[in-house]
Write a protein that holds these residues in place. Structure first.
Motif, PDB file in Angstrom:
ATOM      1  N   GLN A 379      -0.483 -16.321 -30.221  1.00 15.07           N
ATOM      2  CA  GLN A 379       0.004 -17.681 -29.986  1.00 15.07           C
ATOM      3  C   GLN A 379       1.492 -17.742 -29.631  1.00 15.07           C
ATOM      4  O   GLN A 379       1.907 -18.579 -28.825  1.00 15.07           O
ATOM      5  N   TYR A 380       2.291 -16.872 -30.217  1.00 14.51           N
ATOM      6  CA  TYR A 380       3.738 -16.949 -30.010  1.00 14.51           C
ATOM      7  C   TYR A 380       4.168 -16.773 -28.548  1.00 14.51           C
ATOM      8  O   TYR A 380       5.068 -17.478 -28.075  1.00 14.51           O
ATOM      9  N   PRO A 381       3.573 -15.846 -27.793  1.00 13.67           N
ATOM     10  CA  PRO A 381       4.068 -15.628 -26.421  1.00 13.67           C
ATOM     11  C   PRO A 381       4.052 -16.875 -25.536  1.00 13.67           C
ATOM     12  O   PRO A 381       4.822 -16.957 -24.576  1.00 13.67           O
ATOM     13  N   ARG A 382       3.197 -17.837 -25.845  1.00 15.22           N
ATOM     14  CA  ARG A 382       3.172 -19.060 -25.041  1.00 15.22           C
ATOM     15  C   ARG A 382       4.538 -19.741 -25.019  1.00 15.22           C
ATOM     16  O   ARG A 382       4.896 -20.440 -24.057  1.00 15.22           O
ATOM     17  N   LEU A 383       5.332 -19.525 -26.066  1.00 12.92           N
ATOM     18  CA  LEU A 383       6.620 -20.198 -26.180  1.00 12.92           C
ATOM     19  C   LEU A 383       7.641 -19.684 -25.177  1.00 12.92           C
ATOM     20  O   LEU A 383       8.608 -20.378 -24.865  1.00 12.92           O
ATOM     21  N   TRP A 384       7.446 -18.476 -24.685  1.00 14.66           N
ATOM     22  CA  TRP A 384       8.439 -17.925 -23.756  1.00 14.66           C
ATOM     23  C   TRP A 384       7.852 -17.428 -22.436  1.00 14.66           C
ATOM     24  O   TRP A 384       8.588 -17.205 -21.483  1.00 14.66           O
ATOM     25  N   GLN A 385       6.558 -17.255 -22.369  1.00 15.75           N
ATOM     26  CA  GLN A 385       6.002 -16.724 -21.131  1.00 15.75           C
ATOM     27  C   GLN A 385       5.930 -17.813 -20.068  1.00 15.75           C
ATOM     28  O   GLN A 385       5.605 -18.965 -20.346  1.00 15.75           O
ATOM     29  N   ARG A 386       6.238 -17.416 -18.843  1.00 17.53           N
ATOM     30  CA  ARG A 386       6.220 -18.330 -17.715  1.00 17.53           C
ATOM     31  C   ARG A 386       4.789 -18.695 -17.355  1.00 17.53           C
ATOM     32  O   ARG A 386       3.874 -17.885 -17.471  1.00 17.53           O
ATOM     33  N   ASN A 387       4.590 -19.937 -16.924  1.00 17.99           N
ATOM     34  CA  ASN A 387       3.288 -20.338 -16.398  1.00 17.99           C
ATOM     35  C   ASN A 387       3.069 -19.606 -15.085  1.00 17.99           C
ATOM     36  O   ASN A 387       3.759 -19.863 -14.093  1.00 17.99           O
ATOM     37  N   ALA A 388       2.122 -18.694 -15.080  1.00 16.48           N
ATOM     38  CA  ALA A 388       1.967 -17.801 -13.927  1.00 16.48           C
ATOM     39  C   ALA A 388       0.903 -18.277 -12.948  1.00 16.48           C
ATOM     40  O   ALA A 388       0.493 -17.535 -12.064  1.00 16.48           O
ATOM     41  N   GLY A 389       0.438 -19.512 -13.086  1.00 10.90           N
ATOM     42  CA  GLY A 389      -0.619 -19.999 -12.214  1.00 10.90           C
ATOM     43  C   GLY A 389      -0.181 -20.063 -10.760  1.00 10.90           C
ATOM     44  O   GLY A 389       0.980 -20.320 -10.446  1.00 10.90           O
ATOM     45  N   SER A 390      -1.109 -19.827  -9.847  1.00  7.80           N
ATOM     46  CA  SER A 390      -0.804 -19.876  -8.414  1.00  7.80           C
ATOM     47  C   SER A 390      -0.936 -21.284  -7.857  1.00  7.80           C
ATOM     48  O   SER A 390      -0.603 -21.530  -6.697  1.00  7.80           O
ATOM     49  N   SER A 391      -1.437 -22.200  -8.643  1.00  8.21           N
ATOM     50  CA  SER A 391      -1.567 -23.585  -8.220  1.00  8.21           C
ATOM     51  C   SER A 391      -0.768 -24.469  -9.173  1.00  8.21           C
ATOM     52  O   SER A 391      -0.823 -24.277 -10.392  1.00  8.21           O
ATOM     53  N   PRO A 392       0.043 -25.399  -8.690  1.00  9.34           N
ATOM     54  CA  PRO A 392       0.183 -25.740  -7.273  1.00  9.34           C
ATOM     55  C   PRO A 392       1.133 -24.800  -6.531  1.00  9.34           C
ATOM     56  O   PRO A 392       1.963 -24.133  -7.135  1.00  9.34           O
ATOM     57  N   LEU A 393       0.981 -24.797  -5.208  1.00 15.02           N
ATOM     58  CA  LEU A 393       1.931 -24.103  -4.341  1.00 15.02           C
ATOM     59  C   LEU A 393       3.078 -25.058  -4.029  1.00 15.02           C
ATOM     60  O   LEU A 393       2.854 -26.238  -3.742  1.00 15.02           O
ATOM     61  N   PHE A 394       4.296 -24.550  -4.101  1.00 11.78           N
ATOM     62  CA  PHE A 394       5.471 -25.349  -3.775  1.00 11.78           C
ATOM     63  C   PHE A 394       5.978 -24.987  -2.380  1.00 11.78           C
ATOM     64  O   PHE A 394       5.976 -23.812  -1.993  1.00 11.78           O
TER      65      PHE A 394
END
Length: 762
Positions: A379-394
């Motif tokens: 559970q802890y890594p959620r606090l610092w890990q980047r959202n790595a989803g490919s959607s949405p595209l910017f």
């Protein structure tokens, strides 16, 4: 200087290519960090792009920028703790490093705000341990990164944490649901709707004993607690008195620091008065690595605290095979420890202790289950890990025109994004300088360059939208800089608020003289009721759902200025607009800016926008909090305010005396003298002095708009002024109202009279 740390002065190198090559050479020779002295905000961007591709990142930026080896997928996490007390955080920090993240621990001692800010600008996550220390000043600094604060329990009873600007904090972590409830209660109506609140127990480095000593001294008890009021150690005295009546061999050994000298003094005095000096032993502060051995000859752990959010000392003793004898405490302890171990009176405690500890392994196993370390490590890594989803595209959109000096840093700042799923589109509006030549060395598949014939800014923006493939577009003007965390921040916000159509961000003024704008936080909402008061959405750095342009239309090419405001007035009728104080944009002020920050601009566009606004929407929607007459009064007052701001009276009417006879000059002067509206300035341009005239004369051999603009600036310093050339041989139906008609035309309320030809504005 040891090889692990190297410093290079940028002044030694002829260009950035040589600087980059030498920096890489230092890393190849074994340097663990290289500091580059002398980089400014612009020169930093291409250097950071090149070093980032090679696997190096900047972790600190002040007078020098410090680079270290760091993979793109790894995070830079800055950690600070009140009084540098990282005891409870050590297991979390170890986990961060195990995952390949770079953790910078920053001491609170003599820490200056500028030093902290130089870390925060170059990290992904800032973690503040405890809620009463550096989180307070840090939360009041400009925001650049994700901020997490972990509160344990005592902070919630001193209330210093209330001094923090919780609007700038992304997430607070509490140890128990009870402490979460108290936090929410104390925050009251100051609790931001955007603040995430999590409850997570502590991680621990204490390992369960693999060889559990089954034979314990049944009369030796442990108490791990500091001498402070909440630990309630005076309650040990009646407990030990009761145990002495059963067997005088009982002893309690106390390990912990003295925080309250008065309490410690009283405890020692009372121990002697009660005759317990042989039954209570204070062991002082023991190193963590010695605790396992200290527990080995003890059978029970006694806790008399009246406030415990988790009671890590209790569980660490259980992992060593001790039986917990725990008095009920507020703060959430019952969320972690079964009711069977929680006692409410001395008789029950005596019974539990005298029953002994026949099976220490039982408590080792139970302690492991209750601590839930496996689940917590997930559970802890959620606090610092980047959202790595490919959607949405910017899609980062950069419209540009003749920005040779600024375009390269802007594009590099876009490519330096910590997010992994984006494209960068530069649309050049027919530049005649070397702007695009600056980009030729950049070989990056994420970058596309579109060339078009010169038109204007809104038309160029519309072309950029047409070229974009992203679900959201992020606007970056070609003279600004996009902060490296901008897209990561937007992705995190959209994960929480997927219905947001627009995200408006904070801005910082580019350069050493820092100023900040639009530092506002608010969740997505409809803002139609606000738009009549003026533009409140920042276009630079804004994140816009691309389909919104399909729904309400793109930028109006007729608005050469304020086309963003004109678009927002249409968008707010449909869009959910969110605000973040994160400073995603470094905004550059210079003479070429179209906005009104820092200089006088043509405000007649705002007048036109307001006129269209009150026609587009019912006043009941624009001004829902006003009554009918109050609405009409507001509209009238707002029109008058905008008319004054439009400075339509700052008119410079120019007569060309170079190319016409004296008789025609006299007639033109007479025409202007007959005007009903005399609020304007007359300038005559002649190829020789005209001493017989009382009006100002500019001697020149031709009509030069720049010379006329210079005259206007001297005549009306600091004000916006419009210049028009009076046309000979042009007739008007109502010649005495020509100036009135001209001013109305400027405001979009009449046709431009043929008597006047626009020259220039300043």
């Amino acid at each position: 200087m040891p090889m692990s740390q190297q410093t290079l002065s940028t002044a030694r190198f002829s260009d950035s290519t040589a600087l980059i090559a030498e920096t890489l050479r230092q890393f190849n020779r074994g340097a663990s960090a290289v500091t580059l002295d002398g980089l400014d905000e612009d020169s930093f961007q291409p250097v950071a792009l090149a070093l980032g591709r090679a696997g190096y990142r900047c972790i600190y930026g002040g007078e020098g920028h410090r680079f270290v080896p760091l993979a793109f997928d790894s995070q830079h996490i800055v950690v600070t703790a009140t009084n540098d007390n990282l005891h409870f955080f050590q297991p979390v920090m170890a986990m961060m490093r195990e995952q390949g993240h770079y953790v910078s621990t920053v001491s609170c001692r003599d820490l200056q705000a500028t030093t902290l800010l130089n870390y925060l600008k170059h990290c992904d996550v800032a973690w503040f341990e405890w809620g009463d220390g550096m989180i307070i000043p840090a939360s009041k600094l400009p925001k650049y990164c994700r901020i997490v604060c972990r509160i344990h329990s005592y902070e919630l009873f001193q209330r210093y944490f209330l001094q923090a600007n919780w609007q700038n904090i992304d997430e607070v972590v509490l140890i128990s649901e009870a402490m979460k409830a108290r936090f929410i209660e104390l925050m009251g109506d100051k609790l931001p709707t955007t603040l995430q609140i999590s409850v997570l127990g502590n991680l621990t480095t204490h390992q369960p004993l693999t060889q559990v000593n089954p034979i314990r001294n049944p009369f030796h008890l442990a108490c791990v607690a500091r001498f402070s009021p909440q630990k309630n150690l005076l309650m040990l005295l009646p407990l030990m008195q009761a145990l002495m009546k059963v067997d005088p061999r009982y002893k309690v050994f106390i390990a912990g620091r003295v925080e309250d000298e008065r309490m410690y003094y009283s405890f020692c005095q009372l121990t002697n008065l009660y005759g317990l000096q042989n039954n209570i032993v204070y062991c002082g502060v023991l190193p963590a690595e010695e605790m396992a051995a200290w527990y080995q000859d003890k059978s029970c752990l006694v806790s008399v605290s009246y406030l415990e959010s988790q009671g890590m000392g209790i569980f660490e003793a259980m992992l060593a095979g001790l039986k917990p004898v725990v008095f009920q405490a507020s703060g959430g302890l019952q969320e972690y420890l079964p009711e069977a171990y929680l006692l409410t009176d001395i008789e029950a405690a005596v019974a539990s202790i005298t029953a002994g500890n026949p099976c220490p392994a039982q408590y080792v196993n139970e302690g492991q289950k209750l601590l839930r370390q496996v689940q917590l490590r997930e559970q802890y890594p959620r606090l610092w890990q980047r959202n790595a989803g490919s959607s949405p595209l910017f899609s980062i959109l950069i419209p540009t025109w003749n920005r040779e000096r600024y375009l390269l840093p802007a594009v590099c700042s876009a490519l330096n994004q910590r997010d992994a799923h984006f494209e960068v589109i530069v649309v050049d509006d027919g530049s005649t300088d070397g702007s695009l030549a600056q980009l030729e060395p950049i070989a990056d598949p994420r970058l596309r360059i579109i060339r078009k014939a010169h038109s204007n800014a809104p038309d160029t923006r519309n072309r950029a939208i047409a070229e974009a493939r992203g679900d959201y577009v992020v606007w970056l003007d070609s003279d600004d800089l996009l902060h490296t965390n901008a897209l990561s921040h937007y992705r995190a916000l959209l994960a929480r608020f997927p219905h947001a159509d627009v995200i408006s961000c904070g801005m910082e003024k580019h350069g050493n003289d820092k100023q900040f704008y639009s530092l506002v936080n608010h969740p997505p909402a409809k803002w139609l009721h606000q738009v009549a008061h003026g533009n409140f959405i920042s276009n630079p750095g804004s994140c816009v759902r691309r389909s919104l342009y399909t729904a309400v239309g793109g930028y109006d090419p007729a608005f050469v200025r304020a086309h963003d405001y004109e678009f927002w007035t249409r968008a707010v009728g449909e869009a959910q607009v969110m605000f973040t104080a994160c400073c995603n944009i470094g905004y550059r002020l210079h003479d070429g800016n179209l906005t009104g920050i820092g200089k006088a601009v043509d405000m007649s566009w705002e007048y036109r926008i307001f006129s269209a606004l009150v026609k587009r929407y019912p006043l009941t929607l624009l001004l829902p909090n006003l009554t009918g007459k109050a609405r009409e009064a507001f509209v009238a007052a707002r029109r008058e305010q905008l008319r004054k701001q439009s400075a339509v009276d700052n008119l410079l009417i120019v007569i060309d005396a170079i190319h016409q006879p004296l008789a025609r000059l006299t007639a033109q002067i007479a025409l202007l003298a007959r005007q009903q509206d005399r609020q304007f300035t007359l300038l005559i341009v002649a190829d020789k002095p005209l001493a017989f005239l009382s009006q100002p004369v500019l001697v020149a051999d031709k009509i030069c708009p720049q010379a006329i603009a210079d005259f206007a600036r001297q005549k009306m310093p600091g004000q916006f002024c419009r210049s028009y050339l009076l046309q000979p041989d042009q007739a008007e139906p109502q010649p005495r109202q020509a100036i009135i008609q001209l001013k109305n035309a400027i405001l979009g309320e009449a046709e431009m009279p043929s008597l006047f030809q626009p020259l220039s504005t300043n």
